[in-house]
Design a protein around this motif. Structure first.
Motif, PDB file in Angstrom:
ATOM      1  N   GLN A  35       1.588  21.357  -8.910  1.00 24.42           N
ATOM      2  CA  GLN A  35       2.937  21.913  -8.857  1.00 24.42           C
ATOM      3  C   GLN A  35       3.909  20.803  -8.432  1.00 24.42           C
ATOM      4  N   LEU A  36       4.905  20.539  -9.271  1.00 21.13           N
ATOM      5  CA  LEU A  36       5.850  19.456  -9.005  1.00 21.13           C
ATOM      6  C   LEU A  36       7.286  19.883  -9.314  1.00 21.13           C
ATOM      7  N   ALA A  37       8.250  19.189  -8.716  1.00 20.59           N
ATOM      8  CA  ALA A  37       9.649  19.360  -9.107  1.00 20.59           C
ATOM      9  C   ALA A  37       9.851  18.718 -10.476  1.00 20.59           C
ATOM     10  N   GLU A  80       0.839  -1.192   0.000  1.00 21.56           N
ATOM     11  CA  GLU A  80       0.000   0.000   0.000  1.00 21.56           C
ATOM     12  C   GLU A  80       0.882   1.253   0.000  1.00 21.56           C
ATOM     13  N   PRO A  81       0.788   2.097  -1.020  1.00 18.07           N
ATOM     14  CA  PRO A  81       1.635   3.293  -1.092  1.00 18.07           C
ATOM     15  C   PRO A  81       1.264   4.348  -0.060  1.00 18.07           C
ATOM     16  N   ASN A  82       2.272   5.028   0.433  1.00 12.92           N
ATOM     17  CA  ASN A  82       2.074   6.150   1.352  1.00 12.92           C
ATOM     18  C   ASN A  82       1.882   7.406   0.499  1.00 12.92           C
ATOM     19  N   ARG A  83       0.669   7.612   0.051  1.00 14.10           N
ATOM     20  CA  ARG A  83       0.385   8.630  -0.961  1.00 14.10           C
ATOM     21  C   ARG A  83       0.834  10.038  -0.555  1.00 14.10           C
ATOM     22  N   ALA A  84       0.576  10.418   0.670  1.00 13.15           N
ATOM     23  CA  ALA A  84       0.906  11.780   1.108  1.00 13.15           C
ATOM     24  C   ALA A  84       2.416  12.023   1.045  1.00 13.15           C
ATOM     25  N   LYS A  85       3.194  11.063   1.521  1.00 12.34           N
ATOM     26  CA  LYS A  85       4.650  11.224   1.545  1.00 12.34           C
ATOM     27  C   LYS A  85       5.257  11.091   0.146  1.00 12.34           C
ATOM     28  N   ILE A  86       4.689  10.226  -0.685  1.00 13.04           N
ATOM     29  CA  ILE A  86       5.169  10.128  -2.070  1.00 13.04           C
ATOM     30  C   ILE A  86       4.942  11.456  -2.782  1.00 13.04           C
ATOM     31  N   THR A  87       3.808  12.079  -2.527  1.00 17.73           N
ATOM     32  CA  THR A  87       3.508  13.387  -3.113  1.00 17.73           C
ATOM     33  C   THR A  87       4.487  14.442  -2.605  1.00 17.73           C
ATOM     34  N   GLU A  88       4.823  14.374  -1.313  1.00 14.90           N
ATOM     35  CA  GLU A  88       5.795  15.310  -0.744  1.00 14.90           C
ATOM     36  C   GLU A  88       7.154  15.149  -1.427  1.00 14.90           C
ATOM     37  N   THR A  89       7.539  13.901  -1.719  1.00 13.37           N
ATOM     38  CA  THR A  89       8.797  13.648  -2.435  1.00 13.37           C
ATOM     39  C   THR A  89       8.756  14.290  -3.817  1.00 13.37           C
ATOM     40  N   ARG A 114       7.327  16.820  -4.702  1.00 14.01           N
ATOM     41  CA  ARG A 114       7.337  18.278  -4.586  1.00 14.01           C
ATOM     42  C   ARG A 114       8.636  18.787  -3.963  1.00 14.01           C
ATOM     43  N   THR A 115       9.696  17.989  -4.085  1.00 13.75           N
ATOM     44  CA  THR A 115      11.005  18.379  -3.545  1.00 13.75           C
ATOM     45  C   THR A 115      11.995  18.575  -4.688  1.00 13.75           C
ATOM     46  N   PRO A 116      12.301  19.817  -5.063  1.00 11.98           N
ATOM     47  CA  PRO A 116      13.234  20.059  -6.169  1.00 11.98           C
ATOM     48  C   PRO A 116      14.672  19.728  -5.769  1.00 11.98           C
ATOM     49  N   LEU A 117      15.469  19.320  -6.751  1.00 10.26           N
ATOM     50  CA  LEU A 117      16.888  19.054  -6.543  1.00 10.26           C
ATOM     51  C   LEU A 117      17.693  19.746  -7.642  1.00 10.26           C
ATOM     52  N   SER A 118      18.667  20.537  -7.254  1.00  7.52           N
ATOM     53  CA  SER A 118      19.450  21.297  -8.235  1.00  7.52           C
ATOM     54  C   SER A 118      20.299  20.396  -9.121  1.00  7.52           C
ATOM     55  N   ILE A 119      20.674  19.210  -8.647  1.00  3.71           N
ATOM     56  CA  ILE A 119      21.507  18.321  -9.449  1.00  3.71           C
ATOM     57  C   ILE A 119      20.789  17.844 -10.708  1.00  3.71           C
ATOM     58  N   ARG A 136      16.722  26.819 -16.097  1.00  2.22           N
ATOM     59  CA  ARG A 136      15.764  27.203 -15.068  1.00  2.22           C
ATOM     60  C   ARG A 136      16.325  26.886 -13.692  1.00  2.22           C
ATOM     61  N   LYS A 137      15.571  27.222 -12.664  1.00  2.00           N
ATOM     62  CA  LYS A 137      15.993  27.018 -11.289  1.00  2.00           C
ATOM     63  C   LYS A 137      15.324  25.777 -10.700  1.00  2.00           C
ATOM     64  N   ALA A 138      15.903  25.281  -9.627  1.00  7.17           N
ATOM     65  CA  ALA A 138      15.322  24.144  -8.919  1.00  7.17           C
ATOM     66  C   ALA A 138      14.191  24.640  -8.030  1.00  7.17           C
ATOM     67  N   LYS A 139      12.966  24.528  -8.538  1.00  4.32           N
ATOM     68  CA  LYS A 139      11.779  24.959  -7.805  1.00  4.32           C
ATOM     69  C   LYS A 139      10.593  24.159  -8.338  1.00  4.32           C
ATOM     70  N   LEU A 140       9.394  24.461  -7.871  1.00  9.84           N
ATOM     71  CA  LEU A 140       8.199  23.779  -8.351  1.00  9.84           C
ATOM     72  C   LEU A 140       7.702  24.425  -9.639  1.00  9.84           C
TER      73      LEU A 140
END
Length: 313
Positions: A154-156, A111-120, A122-127, A134-138
């Motif tokens: 809105q997603l990374a 069973e996926p942890n939907r809320a936390k997967i969504t939080e992931t 929405r986490t930008p990474l500059s690498i 563009r910049k590392a943002k949503l």
């Protein structure tokens, strides 16, 4: 009493000279800044290459491309073909981002942890971002994943794509339909593409028979310059979603420099002038000219066509 000072004409001449000098200096400053951004982009590719090699060294295969755009990365599904998220997600533990990789872990692979997967998502990474683009943002998401997470507008996002090889399009149909099927090894379809990181793939260095220094692993992806801040075809999903033209591209057509209004046909490309960056399967980074011979470019995208270059760069 005589007073010293500038006449209006002298002042205007001085201002004109300063303006001319600034006009001459500005292009040089811009070129220096672009050179620095290109160097950072090359470094991003280098770090991606190192992470991919560490992944291959530990697991004996390069990271999988994930399932499809409808799915996002889930740490409880492990690594390899059972991982629904893309190669960008699978490399996180190998680039000092294990905390982000484990963010949605709850020990329950059924069973996926939907809320936390969504939080992931929405986490930008500059690498994973080219600083010339563009910049590392949503950014706006056109068709966000929702199979194992909550849809978000809105997603990374990322600017690099894996090599699918010489084909017309990225195949995203080779995956199971559920976690249960994946955990019981059901529903997988063999990918016959000749690239390196594909949907549900587990390709080892031994399968790169043309040589790891002669085969693309990951490169920059093409995007229209007027859509850098917007969602568009082949750049409408999240950074950690599964196999899709967002994070996989093909080498059938030559790469293109970004330009206004052009909708990419799943091609590689970049905002840089003259050439774009690729990391090869051995971790080395090279600049490839946009004018590269089309046949040569296809050879470099095919891991096992028997066409080996002694010095293709």
């Amino acid at each position: 009493m005589k007073r010293n000072g500038f006449t209006l004409v002298e002042l205007l001449v001085v201002i004109a000279i300063i303006g001319m000098l600034v006009g001459l200096l500005l292009p040089a400053v811009q070129q220096a800044r672009e050179a620095a951004r290109q160097m950072q982009c090359n470094n991003n590719l280098h770090q991606i290459g190192i992470a991919a090699l560490n992944h291959e060294s530990q697991l004996q295969f390069y990271p999988s491309g994930g399932w499809s755009c409808g799915w996002a990365g889930d740490p409880d599904m492990g690594l390899g073909k059972t991982q629904p998220g893309g190669w960008t997600f699978s490399l996180l533990p190998y680039m000092e981002q294990n905390a982000l990789f484990q963010l949605a872990a709850d020990g329950n692979p059924s069973e996926p942890n939907r809320a936390k997967i969504t939080e992931t998502l929405r986490t930008p990474l500059s690498i994973y971002i080219c600083p010339s683009r563009r910049k590392a943002k949503l950014y706006p998401a056109g068709s966000p994943a929702s199979a194992n997470c909550n849809a978000s507008d809105q997603l990374a996002k990322g600017d690099y794509a894996s090599n699918y090889g010489v084909t017309d399009s990225v195949n995203t149909s080779g995956h199971p339909g559920s976690y249960s099927d994946a955990l019981n090894d059901r529903g997988f379809v063999e990918q016959n593409y000749n690239g390196v990181i594909l949907s549900t793939s587990e390709i080892s260095t031994a399968e790169v028979t043309d040589g790891t220094s002669n085969t693309f692993l990951v490169g920059e992806k093409n995007k229209a310059t007027n859509l850098y801040q917007l969602s568009c075809c082949c750049d409408d999903n999240g950074l950690f979603c599964g196999a899709d033209p967002d994070n996989g591209r093909v080498t059938k057509l030559r790469p293109l420099q970004d330009r206004i209004g052009y909708v990419p046909r799943q091609q590689f490309g970049s905002p840089h002038a003259g050439a774009l960056g690729f990391v090869m399967c051995d971790g080395s980074v090279h600049r490839i000219s946009y004018s590269v011979d089309e046949q040569t470019f296809q050879y470099l995208g095919n891991r096992a066509d028997g066409e080996v270059f002694s010095n293709p760069f």
